[in-house]
Each structure stands twice: as structure tokens, then as C-alpha cells.
Write a protein that holds these residues in place. Sequence first.
Motif, PDB file in Angstrom:
ATOM      1  N   ILE A 254       0.867  -1.181   0.000  1.00 61.25           N
ATOM      2  CA  ILE A 254       0.000   0.000   0.000  1.00 61.25           C
ATOM      3  C   ILE A 254       0.904   1.232   0.000  1.00 61.25           C
ATOM      4  O   ILE A 254       1.699   1.428   0.927  1.00 61.25           O
ATOM      5  N   HIS A 255       0.786   2.049  -1.021  1.00 57.06           N
ATOM      6  CA  HIS A 255       1.632   3.227  -1.134  1.00 57.06           C
ATOM      7  C   HIS A 255       1.148   4.328  -0.195  1.00 57.06           C
ATOM      8  O   HIS A 255      -0.051   4.488   0.040  1.00 57.06           O
ATOM      9  N   ILE A 256       2.105   5.080   0.347  1.00 50.82           N
ATOM     10  CA  ILE A 256       1.806   6.145   1.298  1.00 50.82           C
ATOM     11  C   ILE A 256       1.834   7.479   0.554  1.00 50.82           C
ATOM     12  O   ILE A 256       2.828   7.827  -0.096  1.00 50.82           O
ATOM     13  N   GLN A 257       0.741   8.197   0.627  1.00 55.72           N
ATOM     14  CA  GLN A 257       0.623   9.478  -0.061  1.00 55.72           C
ATOM     15  C   GLN A 257       1.121  10.615   0.835  1.00 55.72           C
ATOM     16  O   GLN A 257       1.285  10.456   2.030  1.00 55.72           O
ATOM     17  N   ASP A 258       1.322  11.752   0.248  1.00 53.38           N
ATOM     18  CA  ASP A 258       1.652  13.023   0.915  1.00 53.38           C
ATOM     19  C   ASP A 258       2.751  12.914   1.966  1.00 53.38           C
ATOM     20  O   ASP A 258       2.520  13.033   3.150  1.00 53.38           O
ATOM     21  N   ASP A 259       3.973  12.697   1.537  1.00 51.84           N
ATOM     22  CA  ASP A 259       5.132  12.668   2.428  1.00 51.84           C
ATOM     23  C   ASP A 259       5.459  11.267   2.925  1.00 51.84           C
ATOM     24  O   ASP A 259       5.561  11.011   4.137  1.00 51.84           O
ATOM     25  N   ALA A 260       5.658  10.342   2.001  1.00 52.97           N
ATOM     26  CA  ALA A 260       6.064   8.993   2.375  1.00 52.97           C
ATOM     27  C   ALA A 260       7.501   9.027   2.902  1.00 52.97           C
ATOM     28  O   ALA A 260       8.340   9.775   2.395  1.00 52.97           O
ATOM     29  N   PRO A 261       7.803   8.236   3.928  1.00 56.72           N
ATOM     30  CA  PRO A 261       9.199   8.132   4.371  1.00 56.72           C
ATOM     31  C   PRO A 261      10.063   7.634   3.222  1.00 56.72           C
ATOM     32  O   PRO A 261       9.601   6.899   2.340  1.00 56.72           O
ATOM     33  N   SER A 262      11.336   8.021   3.219  1.00 54.72           N
ATOM     34  CA  SER A 262      12.244   7.570   2.162  1.00 54.72           C
ATOM     35  C   SER A 262      13.657   7.476   2.700  1.00 54.72           C
ATOM     36  O   SER A 262      13.987   8.050   3.738  1.00 54.72           O
ATOM     37  N   ARG A 263      14.486   6.731   1.989  1.00 56.59           N
ATOM     38  CA  ARG A 263      15.889   6.607   2.366  1.00 56.59           C
ATOM     39  C   ARG A 263      16.758   6.771   1.129  1.00 56.59           C
ATOM     40  O   ARG A 263      16.345   6.436   0.013  1.00 56.59           O
ATOM     41  N   SER A 264      17.957   7.302   1.319  1.00 57.93           N
ATOM     42  CA  SER A 264      18.914   7.459   0.235  1.00 57.93           C
ATOM     43  C   SER A 264      20.036   6.444   0.410  1.00 57.93           C
ATOM     44  O   SER A 264      20.578   6.303   1.507  1.00 57.93           O
ATOM     45  N   LEU A 265      20.371   5.749  -0.660  1.00 60.88           N
ATOM     46  CA  LEU A 265      21.449   4.767  -0.638  1.00 60.88           C
ATOM     47  C   LEU A 265      22.665   5.336  -1.356  1.00 60.88           C
ATOM     48  O   LEU A 265      22.530   5.998  -2.392  1.00 60.88           O
ATOM     49  N   SER A 266      23.845   5.074  -0.801  1.00 59.79           N
ATOM     50  CA  SER A 266      25.092   5.548  -1.396  1.00 59.79           C
ATOM     51  C   SER A 266      26.183   4.499  -1.227  1.00 59.79           C
ATOM     52  O   SER A 266      26.199   3.762  -0.245  1.00 59.79           O
ATOM     53  N   ILE A 267      27.085   4.458  -2.204  1.00 60.10           N
ATOM     54  CA  ILE A 267      28.316   3.686  -2.048  1.00 60.10           C
ATOM     55  C   ILE A 267      29.316   4.588  -1.330  1.00 60.10           C
ATOM     56  O   ILE A 267      29.451   5.769  -1.666  1.00 60.10           O
ATOM     57  N   ILE A 268      30.002   4.050  -0.338  1.00 60.48           N
ATOM     58  CA  ILE A 268      31.000   4.835   0.374  1.00 60.48           C
ATOM     59  C   ILE A 268      32.299   4.049   0.510  1.00 60.48           C
ATOM     60  O   ILE A 268      32.299   2.824   0.608  1.00 60.48           O
ATOM     61  N   TYR A 269      33.420   4.789   0.457  1.00 58.12           N
ATOM     62  CA  TYR A 269      34.721   4.212   0.776  1.00 58.12           C
ATOM     63  C   TYR A 269      35.644   5.346   1.207  1.00 58.12           C
ATOM     64  O   TYR A 269      35.361   6.528   0.973  1.00 58.12           O
ATOM     65  N   ARG A 270      36.723   5.000   1.874  1.00 55.14           N
ATOM     66  CA  ARG A 270      37.637   6.011   2.406  1.00 55.14           C
ATOM     67  C   ARG A 270      38.352   6.761   1.287  1.00 55.14           C
ATOM     68  O   ARG A 270      38.768   6.165   0.287  1.00 55.14           O
ATOM     69  N   VAL A 271      38.522   8.066   1.493  1.00 50.18           N
ATOM     70  CA  VAL A 271      39.202   8.905   0.510  1.00 50.18           C
ATOM     71  C   VAL A 271      40.619   8.409   0.252  1.00 50.18           C
ATOM     72  O   VAL A 271      41.105   8.430  -0.890  1.00 50.18           O
ATOM     73  N   ASP A 272      41.294   7.934   1.302  1.00 44.80           N
ATOM     74  CA  ASP A 272      42.695   7.551   1.189  1.00 44.80           C
ATOM     75  C   ASP A 272      42.893   6.079   0.848  1.00 44.80           C
ATOM     76  O   ASP A 272      44.009   5.568   0.927  1.00 44.80           O
ATOM     77  N   ARG A 273      41.831   5.402   0.475  1.00 40.06           N
ATOM     78  CA  ARG A 273      41.946   3.968   0.197  1.00 40.06           C
ATOM     79  C   ARG A 273      42.208   3.724  -1.294  1.00 40.06           C
ATOM     80  O   ARG A 273      41.564   4.326  -2.149  1.00 40.06           O
ATOM     81  N   TYR A 274      43.138   2.822  -1.588  1.00 39.97           N
ATOM     82  CA  TYR A 274      43.353   2.428  -2.974  1.00 39.97           C
ATOM     83  C   TYR A 274      42.173   1.602  -3.456  1.00 39.97           C
ATOM     84  O   TYR A 274      41.733   0.673  -2.781  1.00 39.97           O
ATOM     85  N   VAL A 275      41.658   1.958  -4.629  1.00 39.98           N
ATOM     86  CA  VAL A 275      40.507   1.254  -5.190  1.00 39.98           C
ATOM     87  C   VAL A 275      40.983   0.429  -6.378  1.00 39.98           C
ATOM     88  O   VAL A 275      41.389   0.984  -7.411  1.00 39.98           O
ATOM     89  N   SER A 276      40.941  -0.886  -6.229  1.00 38.30           N
ATOM     90  CA  SER A 276      41.432  -1.779  -7.282  1.00 38.30           C
ATOM     91  C   SER A 276      40.508  -1.757  -8.491  1.00 38.30           C
ATOM     92  O   SER A 276      39.375  -1.281  -8.430  1.00 38.30           O
ATOM     93  N   GLN A 277      41.015  -2.308  -9.599  1.00 39.63           N
ATOM     94  CA  GLN A 277      40.198  -2.374 -10.813  1.00 39.63           C
ATOM     95  C   GLN A 277      38.959  -3.240 -10.588  1.00 39.63           C
ATOM     96  O   GLN A 277      37.869  -2.927 -11.071  1.00 39.63           O
ATOM     97  N   ALA A 278      39.127  -4.322  -9.848  1.00 37.69           N
ATOM     98  CA  ALA A 278      37.980  -5.186  -9.559  1.00 37.69           C
ATOM     99  C   ALA A 278      36.953  -4.444  -8.707  1.00 37.69           C
ATOM    100  O   ALA A 278      35.742  -4.565  -8.922  1.00 37.69           O
ATOM    101  N   THR A 279      37.430  -3.662  -7.730  1.00 40.57           N
ATOM    102  CA  THR A 279      36.518  -2.897  -6.882  1.00 40.57           C
ATOM    103  C   THR A 279      35.791  -1.834  -7.708  1.00 40.57           C
ATOM    104  O   THR A 279      34.585  -1.608  -7.518  1.00 40.57           O
TER     105      THR A 279
END
Length: 292
Positions: A254-279
Motif C-alpha cells: 500500500i503506497h503512502i501518499q503526501d510525504d512517504a518516508p524515504s531513504r537514500s542509498l550511497s556507495i562509500i569508501y575512504r578517501v585515502d583507500r586504494y581502489v582496485s580495478q575489480a573494486t
Amino acid sequence: MEIRHLHYFMAVCEELHFTKAAEKLGISQPTLSQQIRVLEDEVGMPLFDRIGKKIVLTEAGSMLLSYGTEILDTLQNVKDAIKDLQDMKSGHIRIGIMPSDLDYRITQLVIDFHQKFPKVKLKIMSSIEIVRQVLENEVDIGIGINVVPNDRLVTIPLCREQYVLTVSEEHPMANRESIDIAELKNLPVIMYPEGFFGREIVEDTVKKHGFQLNSVLETSSVTSIINLVKANIGATVQPYPLIKEMNDPTLHIIHIQDDAPSRSLSIIYRVDRYVSQATKALIKQIEVYFQG
């Protein structure tokens, strides 16, 4: 200063006990004590205060711990980068993700990635403390919820997901397609305990409308929540994609009208971390998967 001295020092910092640290390192306790004294002689100050059988870091020790952590992290990044050049499709990646999303949402994503990179070992860890895990290097990347901006993190937005009311097919509201948010007032619901992200997101929204959830049963497991809903003990409010992914005909959305709660999803990793090609490939696949 030799790298092994730093490793010895860090082991003592972790254990705050010379004998336990020596056992962890696989050397004798006298050898470890002698090596720490060499390090103290080099820096010119004691690194530990020895109080009876207990030891604590001195101010100089705390400073070396901070910089030593950065040095060893940088060294690991160098090793990872060189390894990545040698074999771009091998290695291992640790991922932190919310328990509910781990249980119901990313199975196909993992299958697809394994088929492309069969030599890369994925370790997927469920947690409600994903930001902390990323910052403390317990995981390489995380899929975080409503991540607060942080100078130590790279944040890649994925999507915003609305919450819906979910009931059993026998629930009095099972014939409804939508409701106003005010109708959640006094409705018996089954939710996560207070303090869980999923609970707080919904509570914060309904508080703006002047009421609190009528939580009649609480559990930290989304599987338990859904089973209780199916038994018609109460309704629940969960992210729409999560419920949709379950593909359970006995559940009604059942959908909620007029101001349904919501969440934002994000990928996060450390600024100083090496990110491999596989990652990087995994991050790209996660973006496509969630944004799709």
C-alpha cells in the motif's frame, strides 16, 4: 625505524598486553619487549606507561599510533596497487551492507559479479554501522543509508527509495492501493527496535505529522517482521524495492501518499583507500543494479 617495529608496536596497542601481543606475533615476550625498547630509544620517549601488569599509551605512544596507522595503511595501498597491476582480476573485496538488503536484494548482483570475476573473493558483511566499518577499515566499501557528508569518505549516490505499508492478504487494509500518512496513526505495526535506521526513518517522518508509530512487536530481523506480518499480527513499513524483491503473493503493498518516508542509498569508501580495478568494476555494477 623499521616497518616490523611498527607492526610490533601496533600489536601491543591492540592487546595492551605484551604476552598476548607476543603470542599473536609468534615471537617471545622478551623479544617483543626488547624491540619496543629499541623503538622507544629511537623516538626518544616512552611509548607505554607500565602500571603493574597493565600498560597504557603515553602521549607519544598515542601520536605514534595515529601516524603508524596511516603509514601501514599507505603501505597496504602500495601492495594492493602493485598486486592489481600483476593480475587485475584477482584479490578480495569486503562489502558492508544493511542486513535486510543482504538477505533479499543483492543475490543476483553477487552472482553476476562472480561470473565476470570468478577469481575475486567477495566477503559481504551485514551491519547497521556501515560508516564506522568503512572508516575503521573493517570493509573496503559500503552501501550506506542516509550518509552524512564526511571529508574522509567518497560518497557515490545510488538512489532514493520510498517506504510503503505492507500487510497480509487478510489484513483489513488489504484492498487499499494507497493511504494518507495520517492513517498510520494508531495502526498496529511490527518494526525494528528503536535506534535502527529503518525504524528511525519512519519515526522521523510521522513525528512531523504529530504522532508516533503504534509498534506492537519489534524484532531486529526483517525475515521475522515479514513472517509476523504474513501471520496478520500487524502491518509494517518497509522500503518498496525490498518488499517488491521478495515477490511474495501473500503480501500486499500500500503506497503512502503526501510525504512517504524515504531513504537514500550511497556507495562509500575512504578517501585515502586504494581502489582496485575489480573494486571499481563492482562499484559500477552496484550503481547500475540499484539505479536500475
